[in-house]
Write a protein that holds these residues in place. Structure first.
Motif, PDB file in Angstrom:
ATOM      1  N   LEU A 286      33.508  37.023  34.734  1.00  0.00           N
ATOM      2  CA  LEU A 286      33.642  37.183  36.179  1.00  0.00           C
ATOM      3  C   LEU A 286      34.238  38.552  36.477  1.00  0.00           C
ATOM      4  O   LEU A 286      35.283  38.914  35.933  1.00  0.00           O
ATOM      5  CB  LEU A 286      34.553  36.090  36.750  1.00  0.00           C
ATOM      6  N   LEU A 287      33.583  39.293  37.353  1.00  0.00           N
ATOM      7  CA  LEU A 287      34.016  40.647  37.672  1.00  0.00           C
ATOM      8  C   LEU A 287      34.240  40.799  39.174  1.00  0.00           C
ATOM      9  O   LEU A 287      33.342  40.525  39.970  1.00  0.00           O
ATOM     10  CB  LEU A 287      32.974  41.657  37.181  1.00  0.00           C
ATOM     11  N   ASP A 288      35.420  41.218  39.540  1.00  0.00           N
ATOM     12  CA  ASP A 288      35.844  41.365  40.931  1.00  0.00           C
ATOM     13  C   ASP A 288      35.734  42.831  41.327  1.00  0.00           C
ATOM     14  O   ASP A 288      36.445  43.680  40.803  1.00  0.00           O
ATOM     15  CB  ASP A 288      37.293  40.868  41.059  1.00  0.00           C
ATOM     16  N   VAL A 289      34.822  43.131  42.262  1.00  0.00           N
ATOM     17  CA  VAL A 289      34.581  44.516  42.678  1.00  0.00           C
ATOM     18  C   VAL A 289      35.081  44.685  44.108  1.00  0.00           C
ATOM     19  O   VAL A 289      34.326  45.004  45.024  1.00  0.00           O
ATOM     20  CB  VAL A 289      33.081  44.879  42.574  1.00  0.00           C
ATOM     21  N   ARG A 290      36.369  44.440  44.315  1.00  0.00           N
ATOM     22  CA  ARG A 290      36.941  44.520  45.658  1.00  0.00           C
ATOM     23  C   ARG A 290      37.143  45.985  46.023  1.00  0.00           C
ATOM     24  O   ARG A 290      38.067  46.641  45.544  1.00  0.00           O
ATOM     25  CB  ARG A 290      38.282  43.773  45.679  1.00  0.00           C
ATOM     26  N   TRP A 291      36.304  46.491  46.905  1.00  0.00           N
ATOM     27  CA  TRP A 291      36.392  47.896  47.315  1.00  0.00           C
ATOM     28  C   TRP A 291      35.633  48.095  48.609  1.00  0.00           C
ATOM     29  O   TRP A 291      34.590  47.479  48.832  1.00  0.00           O
ATOM     30  CB  TRP A 291      35.796  48.813  46.236  1.00  0.00           C
ATOM     31  N   ALA A 292      36.149  48.948  49.467  1.00  0.00           N
ATOM     32  CA  ALA A 292      35.450  49.328  50.693  1.00  0.00           C
ATOM     33  C   ALA A 292      35.933  50.711  51.093  1.00  0.00           C
ATOM     34  O   ALA A 292      37.116  51.047  50.920  1.00  0.00           O
ATOM     35  CB  ALA A 292      35.721  48.335  51.826  1.00  0.00           C
TER      36      ALA A 292
ATOM     37  N   PRO B 293      41.773  51.658  50.367  1.00  0.00           N
ATOM     38  CA  PRO B 293      42.059  51.996  48.971  1.00  0.00           C
ATOM     39  C   PRO B 293      42.832  50.911  48.229  1.00  0.00           C
ATOM     40  O   PRO B 293      43.303  51.143  47.114  1.00  0.00           O
ATOM     41  CB  PRO B 293      42.907  53.262  49.106  1.00  0.00           C
ATOM     42  N   HIS B 294      42.964  49.735  48.829  1.00  0.00           N
ATOM     43  CA  HIS B 294      43.846  48.712  48.264  1.00  0.00           C
ATOM     44  C   HIS B 294      43.089  47.568  47.584  1.00  0.00           C
ATOM     45  O   HIS B 294      43.570  46.450  47.524  1.00  0.00           O
ATOM     46  CB  HIS B 294      44.747  48.149  49.364  1.00  0.00           C
ATOM     47  N   GLY B 295      41.900  47.859  47.063  1.00  0.00           N
ATOM     48  CA  GLY B 295      41.116  46.818  46.416  1.00  0.00           C
ATOM     49  C   GLY B 295      41.849  46.142  45.282  1.00  0.00           C
ATOM     50  O   GLY B 295      41.801  44.912  45.140  1.00  0.00           O
ATOM     51  N   HIS B 296      42.547  46.920  44.463  1.00  0.00           N
ATOM     52  CA  HIS B 296      43.266  46.330  43.331  1.00  0.00           C
ATOM     53  C   HIS B 296      44.401  45.434  43.815  1.00  0.00           C
ATOM     54  O   HIS B 296      44.656  44.367  43.234  1.00  0.00           O
ATOM     55  CB  HIS B 296      43.812  47.420  42.407  1.00  0.00           C
TER      56      HIS B 296
ATOM     57  N   PRO C  48      39.619  32.524  39.156  1.00  0.00           N
ATOM     58  CA  PRO C  48      40.319  32.363  37.872  1.00  0.00           C
ATOM     59  C   PRO C  48      39.578  33.046  36.729  1.00  0.00           C
ATOM     60  O   PRO C  48      38.386  32.826  36.520  1.00  0.00           O
ATOM     61  CB  PRO C  48      40.340  30.840  37.682  1.00  0.00           C
ATOM     62  N   GLY C  49      40.292  33.927  36.040  1.00  0.00           N
ATOM     63  CA  GLY C  49      39.707  34.638  34.909  1.00  0.00           C
ATOM     64  C   GLY C  49      38.959  35.900  35.257  1.00  0.00           C
ATOM     65  O   GLY C  49      38.475  36.603  34.365  1.00  0.00           O
ATOM     66  N   ALA C  50      38.849  36.237  36.541  1.00  0.00           N
ATOM     67  CA  ALA C  50      38.083  37.415  36.942  1.00  0.00           C
ATOM     68  C   ALA C  50      38.813  38.706  36.571  1.00  0.00           C
ATOM     69  O   ALA C  50      40.027  38.817  36.699  1.00  0.00           O
ATOM     70  CB  ALA C  50      37.805  37.388  38.440  1.00  0.00           C
ATOM     71  N   VAL C  51      38.050  39.673  36.122  1.00  0.00           N
ATOM     72  CA  VAL C  51      38.555  40.991  35.742  1.00  0.00           C
ATOM     73  C   VAL C  51      38.258  41.970  36.870  1.00  0.00           C
ATOM     74  O   VAL C  51      37.159  41.960  37.446  1.00  0.00           O
ATOM     75  CB  VAL C  51      37.891  41.464  34.434  1.00  0.00           C
TER      76      VAL C  51
ATOM     77  N   GLY D 114      47.551  37.930  40.025  1.00  0.00           N
ATOM     78  CA  GLY D 114      47.903  38.679  38.833  1.00  0.00           C
ATOM     79  C   GLY D 114      46.699  39.311  38.156  1.00  0.00           C
ATOM     80  O   GLY D 114      45.575  39.256  38.650  1.00  0.00           O
ATOM     81  N   THR D 115      46.956  39.918  37.001  1.00  0.00           N
ATOM     82  CA  THR D 115      45.938  40.658  36.269  1.00  0.00           C
ATOM     83  C   THR D 115      45.383  39.842  35.114  1.00  0.00           C
ATOM     84  O   THR D 115      46.123  39.131  34.438  1.00  0.00           O
ATOM     85  CB  THR D 115      46.518  41.968  35.711  1.00  0.00           C
ATOM     86  N   VAL D 116      44.089  39.954  34.907  1.00  0.00           N
ATOM     87  CA  VAL D 116      43.435  39.372  33.738  1.00  0.00           C
ATOM     88  C   VAL D 116      43.110  40.520  32.792  1.00  0.00           C
ATOM     89  O   VAL D 116      42.438  41.480  33.170  1.00  0.00           O
ATOM     90  CB  VAL D 116      42.149  38.616  34.121  1.00  0.00           C
TER      91      VAL D 116
END
Length: 299
Positions: free
Chosen positions: A24-30, A34-37, A46-49, A137-139
């Motif tokens: 699972l890949l999370d590409v939160r960006w717009a 600049p706060h996607g992370h 759950p488990g997304a990188v 949190g971070t995966v």
């Protein structure tokens, strides 16, 4: 599995419950956020990188290649292994903006030869609406071993984009006001590539950020003249949301090429013409609009 490039929240949840290997890949960006992370850290599947679009899905911006040039194939493979992708894995990408950013990753992995890659239809909002859990949190995944190539999806350069409308259809996926040259928030000239048709990416989605049904998308694109035997290509501002339109066209039953440099590359070359107004070849005055005048941004 999914429907074309899509998988529903329910189907993804079932797949994860069965323990099927899924990255699972999370590409939160717009653009402008600049706060996607930080959004990812606050809550993700759950488990997304987390995938950093400007840092991992693009090379540094340069006028001759646009604002989000495609990275070198070797760099992309390093990034994909860092996300934990192994050969043979199924990958599901998502964001929280109707997959307008995640489609970039979907397209790049498809171009790299990965066969089982999908977009979570409706993204994080659909997952939450289904009452499914998120985590914070971070995966940090184990290093993957995927081997990626390139050239599996059709692309065109500026030269081909300039003549594409002579024999095919060139779709401009940006908002209509940018196509017409009424506003241009980021690029040096306003307007569109001569011959292109306005086909905003936002029209691919319903009010919940899900792709329209295949029949509706087919009707949309056939209404623009898309049909079998006519080559289709798409561009946007910097080649990001145009990938979303490529996905929508695939759902509708059509294969389309992507112009990665898009209008940010085109408009930076003063030797290339720009049309303004609602007509493909232009019906407005020459554009003198500078960046920073607002408007809806299609990247």
């Amino acid at each position: 599995m999914g429907t074309g490039p899509l998988i529903s929240a329910a189907d993804l949840a079932e797949r994860l419950e069965q323990g099927s290997r899924t990255v699972l890949l999370d590409v939160r960006w717009a653009l402008g956020d600049p706060h996607g992370h930080a959004h990812y850290l606050a809550g993700h599947l759950p488990g997304a990188v987390y995938v950093d679009l400007p840092g991992e899905l693009a090379a540094p911006a340069e006028p001759s290649r646009g604002r989000h040039p495609l990275p070198a194939a070797a760099d992309f493979q390093v990034a994909a292994r860092g996300w934990g992708i192994n050969d043979g894995d199924t990958v599901v990408a998502y964001d929280d903006s109707g997959n307008l950013a995640a489609a970039r990753l979907w397209w790049m992995l498809r171009d790299a030869g990965l066969g089982e890659v999908y977009l979570l239809d409706g993204g994080l909002a659909a997952w939450r609406a289904a009452g499914l859990p998120v985590e914070s949190g971070t995966v940090a995944p184990s290093e993957g071993n995927v081997t990626l190539g390139t050239g599996n999806m059709p692309v065109l350069d500026a030269g081909a984009a300039g003549t594409w409308a002579d024999t095919g259809l060139l779709l401009d996926a940006r908002a209509g006001e940018r196509y017409r040259g009424e506003v241009e928030p980021v690029d040096p000239r306003a307007g569109h590539i001569p011959g292109a048709l306005s086909a905003p990416t936002s029209d691919n989605l319903d009010g919940d950020g899900r792709f329209l049904p295949a029949a509706d998308l087919n009707a949309r694109f056939t209404g623009l003249g898309v049909r079998a035997g006519v080559p289709v290509a798409v561009y946007c501002g910097s080649g990001v949301t145009a990938a979303h339109e490529v996905a929508a066209l695939e759902i509708a039953g059509f294969r389309a090429a992507l112009y990665p440099g898009s209008f940010s590359e085109w408009s930076n070359n003063p030797e290339l013409p720009v049309a303004t107004g609602a007509a493909p070849r232009g019906d407005g005055p020459p554009s003198g609009i500078a960046p920073g005048h607002g408007g809806t941004v299609a990247l």
